[in-house]
Scaffold this active site. Structure first.
Site, PDB file in Angstrom:
ATOM      1  N   GLU A   1      24.243 -30.869  54.914  1.00 34.82           N
ATOM      2  CA  GLU A   1      24.326 -30.849  53.490  1.00 34.82           C
ATOM      3  C   GLU A   1      25.691 -29.912  53.484  1.00 34.82           C
ATOM      4  O   GLU A   1      25.316 -28.733  53.764  1.00 34.82           O
ATOM      5  CB  GLU A   1      23.165 -30.186  52.800  1.00 34.82           C
ATOM      6  CG  GLU A   1      22.094 -31.396  52.609  1.00 34.82           C
ATOM      7  CD  GLU A   1      22.335 -32.554  51.367  1.00 34.82           C
ATOM      8  OE1 GLU A   1      23.251 -32.301  50.794  1.00 34.82           O
ATOM      9  OE2 GLU A   1      21.647 -33.356  51.404  1.00 34.82           O
TER      10      GLU A   1
ATOM     11  N   ASP B   1      27.939 -39.125  47.704  1.00 36.49           N
ATOM     12  CA  ASP B   1      28.521 -38.484  48.317  1.00 36.49           C
ATOM     13  C   ASP B   1      28.716 -38.670  49.901  1.00 36.49           C
ATOM     14  O   ASP B   1      28.477 -39.554  50.364  1.00 36.49           O
ATOM     15  CB  ASP B   1      27.485 -36.950  48.432  1.00 36.49           C
ATOM     16  CG  ASP B   1      25.905 -37.487  48.934  1.00 36.49           C
ATOM     17  OD1 ASP B   1      25.534 -38.658  48.614  1.00 36.49           O
ATOM     18  OD2 ASP B   1      25.506 -36.874  49.756  1.00 36.49           O
TER      19      ASP B   1
ATOM     20  N   HIS C   1      26.767 -35.053  53.661  1.00 38.54           N
ATOM     21  CA  HIS C   1      26.312 -35.207  52.279  1.00 38.54           C
ATOM     22  C   HIS C   1      26.988 -33.946  51.464  1.00 38.54           C
ATOM     23  O   HIS C   1      27.160 -32.815  52.161  1.00 38.54           O
ATOM     24  CB  HIS C   1      25.013 -34.792  52.046  1.00 38.54           C
ATOM     25  CG  HIS C   1      23.916 -35.667  52.888  1.00 38.54           C
ATOM     26  ND1 HIS C   1      23.193 -36.673  52.410  1.00 38.54           N
ATOM     27  CD2 HIS C   1      23.438 -35.661  54.116  1.00 38.54           C
ATOM     28  CE1 HIS C   1      22.645 -37.200  53.184  1.00 38.54           C
ATOM     29  NE2 HIS C   1      22.696 -36.682  54.267  1.00 38.54           N
ATOM     30  N   TYR C   2      27.112 -33.934  50.345  1.00 36.95           N
ATOM     31  CA  TYR C   2      27.278 -32.624  49.558  1.00 36.95           C
ATOM     32  C   TYR C   2      25.969 -32.683  48.718  1.00 36.95           C
ATOM     33  O   TYR C   2      25.126 -33.291  48.345  1.00 36.95           O
ATOM     34  CB  TYR C   2      28.286 -32.737  48.495  1.00 36.95           C
ATOM     35  CG  TYR C   2      28.606 -33.664  47.539  1.00 36.95           C
ATOM     36  CD1 TYR C   2      27.638 -33.655  46.128  1.00 36.95           C
ATOM     37  CD2 TYR C   2      29.528 -34.591  47.181  1.00 36.95           C
ATOM     38  CE1 TYR C   2      27.712 -34.406  45.190  1.00 36.95           C
ATOM     39  CE2 TYR C   2      29.483 -35.412  46.361  1.00 36.95           C
ATOM     40  CZ  TYR C   2      28.883 -35.416  45.347  1.00 36.95           C
ATOM     41  OH  TYR C   2      28.750 -36.421  44.340  1.00 36.95           O
ATOM     42  N   THR C   3      25.963 -31.244  48.489  1.00 37.17           N
ATOM     43  CA  THR C   3      24.601 -30.620  47.897  1.00 37.17           C
ATOM     44  C   THR C   3      24.237 -30.998  46.442  1.00 37.17           C
ATOM     45  O   THR C   3      23.226 -31.102  46.144  1.00 37.17           O
ATOM     46  CB  THR C   3      24.251 -29.152  48.069  1.00 37.17           C
ATOM     47  OG1 THR C   3      25.487 -28.691  47.573  1.00 37.17           O
ATOM     48  CG2 THR C   3      24.117 -28.884  49.648  1.00 37.17           C
TER      49      THR C   3
ATOM     50  N   HIS D   1      26.782 -40.089  53.112  1.00 32.63           N
ATOM     51  CA  HIS D   1      25.907 -40.893  52.436  1.00 32.63           C
ATOM     52  C   HIS D   1      26.027 -41.985  51.690  1.00 32.63           C
ATOM     53  O   HIS D   1      25.301 -43.014  51.798  1.00 32.63           O
ATOM     54  CB  HIS D   1      25.148 -39.683  51.557  1.00 32.63           C
ATOM     55  CG  HIS D   1      23.704 -40.046  51.183  1.00 32.63           C
ATOM     56  ND1 HIS D   1      22.776 -39.076  50.393  1.00 32.63           N
ATOM     57  CD2 HIS D   1      22.755 -40.912  51.836  1.00 32.63           C
ATOM     58  CE1 HIS D   1      21.783 -39.472  50.527  1.00 32.63           C
ATOM     59  NE2 HIS D   1      21.439 -40.644  51.205  1.00 32.63           N
TER      60      HIS D   1
HETATM   61 ZN   LIG Z   1      23.441 -37.230  50.307  1.00 30.73          ZN
END
Ligand SMILES: [Zn+2]
Length: 225
Positions: free
Chosen positions: A88, A139, A22-24, A129
């Site tokens: 993340e 993401d 993921h990215y935050t 994700h």
């Molecule tokens: Zn995510």
């Protein structure tokens, strides 16, 4: 590795076989706060947070379930929090901001360690994700360097030059792992595939290049295209 425990986790009932990246969408401090907040209505967490300078924070032990994936599906399995590890990666929007080299080098090391502990995470089960929640999530974004990870043995990357698959692209996407077109359209799922494997044009149109990339990936995982 900095230990920064989150209260947001649950017991694991099933073995881990998926790794979700993921990215935050938030800066480091805000991310660490949100992922450890037990008072918000929708509590969230992840096993790891990876700062832009490569520092790794561990929030949830791998033998506990963290709440990062939400409604999700991969290879016919739903609600993937139960069977996955979540990382993340700090980035405000992976469509617009590059991931620093030092952050990606640290990510490759972290993924290698995780996969070493959970050998059931085969390469096709290293996902974004956006792969497991098409349309709802984008993401880790168009600028995430999936090819570089694959070159380091983390996840898959398609080779150019395969014969495009013919026929039902939705079924072919599902054979690789993507969800069925329930609540989202096949175009949404094609766009999700393209975000991951053909980020130069993620328009949801199953053109010849998209079909060729999918054919090669199916070949890599041992399916007849
Ligand atoms: Zn995510």
């Amino acid at each position: 590795m900095i230990e920064l425990p989150s209260p947001n986790h649950a017991a694991r009932q099933s073995a881990v076989d998926v790794l979700v990246l993921h990215y935050t969408e938030m800066a480091l401090d805000d991310s660490l706060k949100a992922l450890r907040d037990d008072r918000r209505p929708n509590r969230v967490s992840s096993h790891y947070v990876l700062a832009e300078d490569g520092t790794v924070y561990r929030l949830v032990p791998e033998d506990r379930v963290a709440w990062h994936a939400g409604r999700s599906c991969w290879r016919g399995h739903e609600a993937l929090n139960g069977t996955s590890i979540g990382i993340e990666i700090v980035n405000l929007h992976g469509d617009r901001h590059d991931y620093p080299d030092v952050q990606i080098a640290a990510l490759i090391g972290l993924c290698r360690d995780i996969i070493g502990r959970h050998p059931a995470i085969e390469p096709r089960n290293v996902v974004g994700h956006s792969d497991i929640a098409p349309k709802r999530k984008v993401d880790p974004g168009l600028r995430f360097p999936w090819a570089k990870l694959a070159a380091s043995g983390i996840g898959l990357w398609p080779r150019a030059g395969a014969q495009p698959i013919e026929g039902d692209v939705q079924l072919a996407l599902q054979r690789f792992g993507y969800p069925p077109a329930v609540d989202v359209t096949t175009d949404d799922i094609i766009a999700s595939f393209q975000r991951r494997f053909r980020p130069a044009r993620a328009d949801g149109i199953a053109d010849a290049e998209t079909r060729a990339l999918l054919a090669d990936l199916l070949d890599q995982v041992g399916h007849e295209a």
